[in-house]
Enzyme design. Structure first.
Site, PDB file in Angstrom:
ATOM      1  N   THR A  76      41.774  56.236 -18.692  1.00 13.79           N
ATOM      2  CA  THR A  76      40.796  56.226 -19.783  1.00 13.79           C
ATOM      3  C   THR A  76      41.494  55.932 -21.100  1.00 13.79           C
ATOM      4  O   THR A  76      42.457  56.605 -21.456  1.00 13.79           O
ATOM      5  CB  THR A  76      40.075  57.580 -19.858  1.00 13.79           C
ATOM      6  OG1 THR A  76      39.393  57.804 -18.620  1.00 13.79           O
ATOM      7  CG2 THR A  76      39.071  57.612 -20.995  1.00 13.79           C
ATOM      8  N   HIS A 111      34.500  57.153  -7.996  1.00 20.05           N
ATOM      9  CA  HIS A 111      35.243  58.298  -8.532  1.00 20.05           C
ATOM     10  C   HIS A 111      34.665  59.577  -7.943  1.00 20.05           C
ATOM     11  O   HIS A 111      33.614  60.062  -8.356  1.00 20.05           O
ATOM     12  CB  HIS A 111      35.142  58.319 -10.050  1.00 20.05           C
ATOM     13  CG  HIS A 111      36.223  59.124 -10.720  1.00 20.05           C
ATOM     14  ND1 HIS A 111      36.959  60.080 -10.067  1.00 20.05           N
ATOM     15  CD2 HIS A 111      36.693  59.095 -12.008  1.00 20.05           C
ATOM     16  CE1 HIS A 111      37.831  60.612 -10.916  1.00 20.05           C
ATOM     17  NE2 HIS A 111      37.697  60.027 -12.096  1.00 20.05           N
ATOM     18  N   ASN A 150      38.651  64.757  -9.756  1.00 21.25           N
ATOM     19  CA  ASN A 150      38.905  65.244 -11.126  1.00 21.25           C
ATOM     20  C   ASN A 150      37.762  66.010 -11.764  1.00 21.25           C
ATOM     21  O   ASN A 150      37.617  66.041 -12.982  1.00 21.25           O
ATOM     22  CB  ASN A 150      39.305  64.075 -12.040  1.00 21.25           C
ATOM     23  CG  ASN A 150      40.653  63.497 -11.672  1.00 21.25           C
ATOM     24  OD1 ASN A 150      41.346  64.036 -10.805  1.00 21.25           O
ATOM     25  ND2 ASN A 150      41.034  62.409 -12.303  1.00 21.25           N
ATOM     26  N   TYR A 153      34.489  65.533 -11.697  1.00 21.80           N
ATOM     27  CA  TYR A 153      33.293  64.808 -12.134  1.00 21.80           C
ATOM     28  C   TYR A 153      32.171  64.999 -11.112  1.00 21.80           C
ATOM     29  O   TYR A 153      32.306  65.773 -10.171  1.00 21.80           O
ATOM     30  CB  TYR A 153      33.638  63.355 -12.426  1.00 21.80           C
ATOM     31  CG  TYR A 153      34.626  63.235 -13.567  1.00 21.80           C
ATOM     32  CD1 TYR A 153      34.287  63.695 -14.844  1.00 21.80           C
ATOM     33  CD2 TYR A 153      35.902  62.733 -13.368  1.00 21.80           C
ATOM     34  CE1 TYR A 153      35.196  63.629 -15.894  1.00 21.80           C
ATOM     35  CE2 TYR A 153      36.821  62.656 -14.416  1.00 21.80           C
ATOM     36  CZ  TYR A 153      36.461  63.114 -15.673  1.00 21.80           C
ATOM     37  OH  TYR A 153      37.363  63.064 -16.704  1.00 21.80           O
ATOM     38  N   ASN A 186      39.284  69.548 -15.334  1.00 21.28           N
ATOM     39  CA  ASN A 186      37.894  69.780 -15.727  1.00 21.28           C
ATOM     40  C   ASN A 186      37.291  71.021 -15.061  1.00 21.28           C
ATOM     41  O   ASN A 186      36.110  71.052 -14.712  1.00 21.28           O
ATOM     42  CB  ASN A 186      37.036  68.538 -15.452  1.00 21.28           C
ATOM     43  CG  ASN A 186      37.406  67.391 -16.362  1.00 21.28           C
ATOM     44  OD1 ASN A 186      37.490  67.551 -17.581  1.00 21.28           O
ATOM     45  ND2 ASN A 186      37.658  66.221 -15.787  1.00 21.28           N
ATOM     46  N   ARG A 221      50.529  56.461 -16.106  1.00 19.64           N
ATOM     47  CA  ARG A 221      51.001  56.308 -17.483  1.00 19.64           C
ATOM     48  C   ARG A 221      52.121  55.278 -17.619  1.00 19.64           C
ATOM     49  O   ARG A 221      52.254  54.643 -18.671  1.00 19.64           O
ATOM     50  CB  ARG A 221      51.465  57.663 -18.019  1.00 19.64           C
ATOM     51  CG  ARG A 221      50.322  58.647 -18.205  1.00 19.64           C
ATOM     52  CD  ARG A 221      50.813  60.008 -18.653  1.00 19.64           C
ATOM     53  NE  ARG A 221      49.704  60.925 -18.825  1.00 19.64           N
ATOM     54  CZ  ARG A 221      49.844  62.195 -19.181  1.00 19.64           C
ATOM     55  NH1 ARG A 221      51.056  62.692 -19.422  1.00 19.64           N
ATOM     56  NH2 ARG A 221      48.780  62.967 -19.310  1.00 19.64           N
TER      57      ARG A 221
END
Length: 374
Positions: free
Chosen positions: A25, A180, A183, A185, A240, A329
């Site tokens: 993101t 997805h 995580n 969601y 989350n 990353r």
């Protein structure tokens, strides 16, 4: 011996190497529209065997962060067309990640200022990213209290995932999609006991809690062909504010149900997303998870993710523990990560202050090897 640089067939996707760029993101799509710099960003990284885009909202309701892209409006799809064309011009393969954040959102981001939706009305002890409309400054804010989805709304969410997949492949030119399911969601919220306290056909038992994820996966596979579909999962991440009381049998059940669907790949986050590979108090046997998938006939490529460096990735492939390794990353600050890994060259350091929001700086201005100062 299998190496990172060997090609692989993942469903319908022929990949030049076994290095994937994980979804990242970046909050650089005002009005949910990818910009020209988005096309530049992904094209710079097209040497990856597979590019997986940042999470992309399937509907306005599915949006949880400011300035993330979408797949539900003409202008958004036009923006993505420029991205896929730029990647394909460099010989790359790119899929988009289909995203509904569920409760990980804020009223300021929802249609009409409505409450975010969730399997149960439990607030996520997490934060989302908002942008001040007057100053343009970004900030992190606690998520809003969600409302519980009525069972009658769930077929519409399944349809929205399938429609977004068709938009992605048929209109925007993506090579495929990644659902997805990780995580914390929406699909992960339905899956796990910490967020799902329903008493209907979508709550309680493992079979019920896995129902929505499986319905979505089947619908997306029907929409664009299973060989163009991947699914991202995170068995034990605390991201989350998500947790399950007993993840091992849950995920082994899920693996057995996914096996017959003919997916291109399964993308597994090992440990805490972006954090330690072992999560205290949350043991998990990833080998048994994969074995359940293979023993049930699953042939999709097995993609692993979280904290891999060159040596760890090579070991995972050589041992047969993985077919593809996703890097996150490191791709932000190294557009030519594949070549750097091939040569064993040093990596550019990333600048965390530019991860979320902004413009070209920290996005498309990291040097490749031939551009790096001597």
């Amino acid at each position: 011996m299998t190496t990172l640089f060997d090609p692989i067939q993942a469903g319908d996707l022929h990949l030049a190497n076994r290095i994937a760029m994980a979804p990242l993101t970046r909050n650089r799509s005002p009005r949910a529209v990818p910009r020209d710099i988005t096309a530049t960003y992904y094209a710079q990284r097209a040497s990856a065997g597979l590019l997986i885009t940042e999470g992309t909202a399937i509907t306005h309701q599915g949006q949880g962060y400011a300035d993330v892209p979408g797949l539900y409006a003409t202008e958004q799809l036009d923006g993505w067309k420029r991205v896929t064309a730029a990647v394909h011009a460099r010989g790359g393969r790119i899929v988009t990640q289909l995203w509904h954040v569920g409760r990980v959102s804020h009223r300021a981001l929802q249609p009409g200022g409505a409450a975010p939706v969730a399997p149960s009305p439990i607030v996520a002890k997490s934060k989302t990213y908002l942008v001040d409309p007057e100053t343009g400054a970004g900030r992190f804010e606690p998520t809003s209290e969600p409302r519980e989805l009525d069972a009658s709304e769930l077929p519409g969410i399944v349809h929205a995932f399938a429609a977004a997949a068709r938009n992605a492949v048929e209109t925007a030119g993506f090579d495929g999609v990644e659902i997805h399911g990780a995580n914390g969601y929406l699909l992960d919220q339905f899956l796990k006991t910490g967020a799902n306290q329903r008493t209907d056909d979508y709550g309680g038992s493992i079979e019920n809690r896995a129902r929505l994820m499986l319905e979505v996966t089947r619908a997306v596979a029907d929409a664009v062909g299973p060989g163009r579909v991947g699914l991202r999962l995170s068995p034990v991440t605390p991201a989350n504010d998500i947790v399950d009381a007993n993840p091992q049998p849950l995920y082994e059940y899920l693996a057995r149900q996914l096996a017959p669907l003919g997916l291109a790949y399964v993308h597994v986050i090992e440990g805490a997303t972006g954090g330690p590979r072992e999560v205290e108090g949350r043991p998990f046997d990833y080998a048994a998870f994969k074995a359940a998938y293979r023993e049930a006939g699953g042939r999709g490529a097995w993609m692993v993710n979280n904290g891999y460096d060159r040596d760890m990735a090579q070991e995972a492939l050589a041992s047969g523990r993985a077919d593809i390794v996703a890097f996150g990353r490191a791709f932000i600050s190294n557009p030519d990560l594949v070549e750097r890994l091939r040569r064993g060259a040093p990596l550019n350091a990333w600048d965390k202050t530019t991860f979320y929001g902004g413009g070209e700086h920290g996005y498309i201005d990291y040097p490749a090897l031939e551009q790096a100062p001597a």
